[in-house]
Design an enzyme around this catalytic site. Structure first.
Site, mmCIF file in Angstrom:
data_model
loop_
_atom_site.group_PDB
_atom_site.id
_atom_site.type_symbol
_atom_site.label_atom_id
_atom_site.label_comp_id
_atom_site.label_asym_id
_atom_site.label_seq_id
_atom_site.Cartn_x
_atom_site.Cartn_y
_atom_site.Cartn_z
ATOM 1 N N LYS A 83 49.658 63.318 20.901
ATOM 2 C CA LYS A 83 50.578 65.054 20.561
ATOM 3 C C LYS A 83 50.146 65.895 20.806
ATOM 4 O O LYS A 83 49.625 65.773 19.838
ATOM 5 C CB LYS A 83 52.022 64.630 19.731
ATOM 6 C CG LYS A 83 52.857 65.255 19.339
ATOM 7 C CD LYS A 83 53.940 64.191 18.570
ATOM 8 C CE LYS A 83 55.537 65.329 18.873
ATOM 9 N NZ LYS A 83 55.989 64.747 17.414
ATOM 10 N N LEU A 84 50.367 67.186 21.291
ATOM 11 C CA LEU A 84 49.590 68.031 21.461
ATOM 12 C C LEU A 84 50.656 69.620 21.593
ATOM 13 O O LEU A 84 51.365 69.172 22.338
ATOM 14 C CB LEU A 84 48.391 68.555 22.844
ATOM 15 C CG LEU A 84 47.517 66.896 23.329
ATOM 16 C CD1 LEU A 84 47.349 66.687 24.221
ATOM 17 C CD2 LEU A 84 46.258 67.466 22.737
#
Ligand code: G3P
Length: 215
Positions: A83-84
């Site tokens: 997750k970014l």
């Protein structure tokens, strides 16, 4: 529509998984902090419980740090999704990881054009935060409608993962719009099942069943 649970609480995940309809898990630093446990330990436990995708968020804000953390997180289990944040470096990291065959979830999306860029970078999932948009007087579900339209126009493979879900109404609108995934707090999953007429119906059936002759 796939149903993910949005929590880092292993007991909640274990309980929700018993329904047999849980497709994955999303976590974020705030949710992990609530557990009082170490990030890696929590993620190891979750990945053992749920075979589907488990989103784990990087904390770095610059590309090299993001990629280093992504490698460490991806090594925890094959079902980890990185997750970014939806920043320039987050998008660059998404492109790198996509090219390396690593699945990504681009988070903190609040506009359709942010989502367009994430899709062009090859994000596996885009996470628009509907509840936080509602909180500031916008219509979070309107963003979902725009994403469904835009991604449909160009056949992007990026899956729309409705996040920051607060109510069953968010879920109903997401499924009607054709979103790919909704990630739900544990309490909302429970509320999807509840209806007072179901409870009343059960009471009546049981009361009437007592009147059925047994011999
Ligand atoms: O998946 C993102 C979600 O955890 C954010 O939810 O309720 O903190 O806005 P919330």
């Amino acid at each position: 529509m796939k149903i993910f649970i949005d929590t880092a609480d292993v007991d909640e995940i274990r309980e929700a998984a018993k329904l047999g309809v849980l497709d994955g898990v999303t976590t974020n630093p705030s949710l992990v902090a609530k557990t009082g446990r170490k990030m890696r330990e929590v993620l190891e436990d979750i990945c053992e419980l749920v075979p589907g995708p488990v989103s784990a968020e990087v904390l770095s804000l610059e590309l090299d740090g993001m990629l280093r953390e992504a490698r460490e997180l991806a090594a925890i289990a094959p079902n980890i999704v990185i997750k970014l944040p939806l920043t320039a470096d987050g998008i660059r990291a998404t492109k790198h990881l996509t090219d390396d065959g690593v699945r990504t979830n681009v988070t903190l999306c609040f506009s359709p054009l942010q989502a367009l860029i994430a899709a062009k970078a090859g994000a596996t999932y885009i996470s628009p935060f509907v509840g936080r948009l509602d909180d500031v007087g916008h219509d979070g579900m309107d963003l979902i409608a725009q994403l469904v339209e835009i991604y449909g126009n160009y056949d992007f493979d990026t899956q729309i993962l409705v996040a920051s879900v607060r109510t069953p109404t968010h879920v109903l609108e997401a499924v009607r719009l054709g979103a790919d995934v909704a990630t739900l707090p544990y309490a909302v999953i429970g509320r999807l099942l509840q209806h007072p007429l179901t409870d009343i119906g059960i009471e009546r059936f049981l009361a009437d069943a007592k009147k059925i002759p047994t011999s």
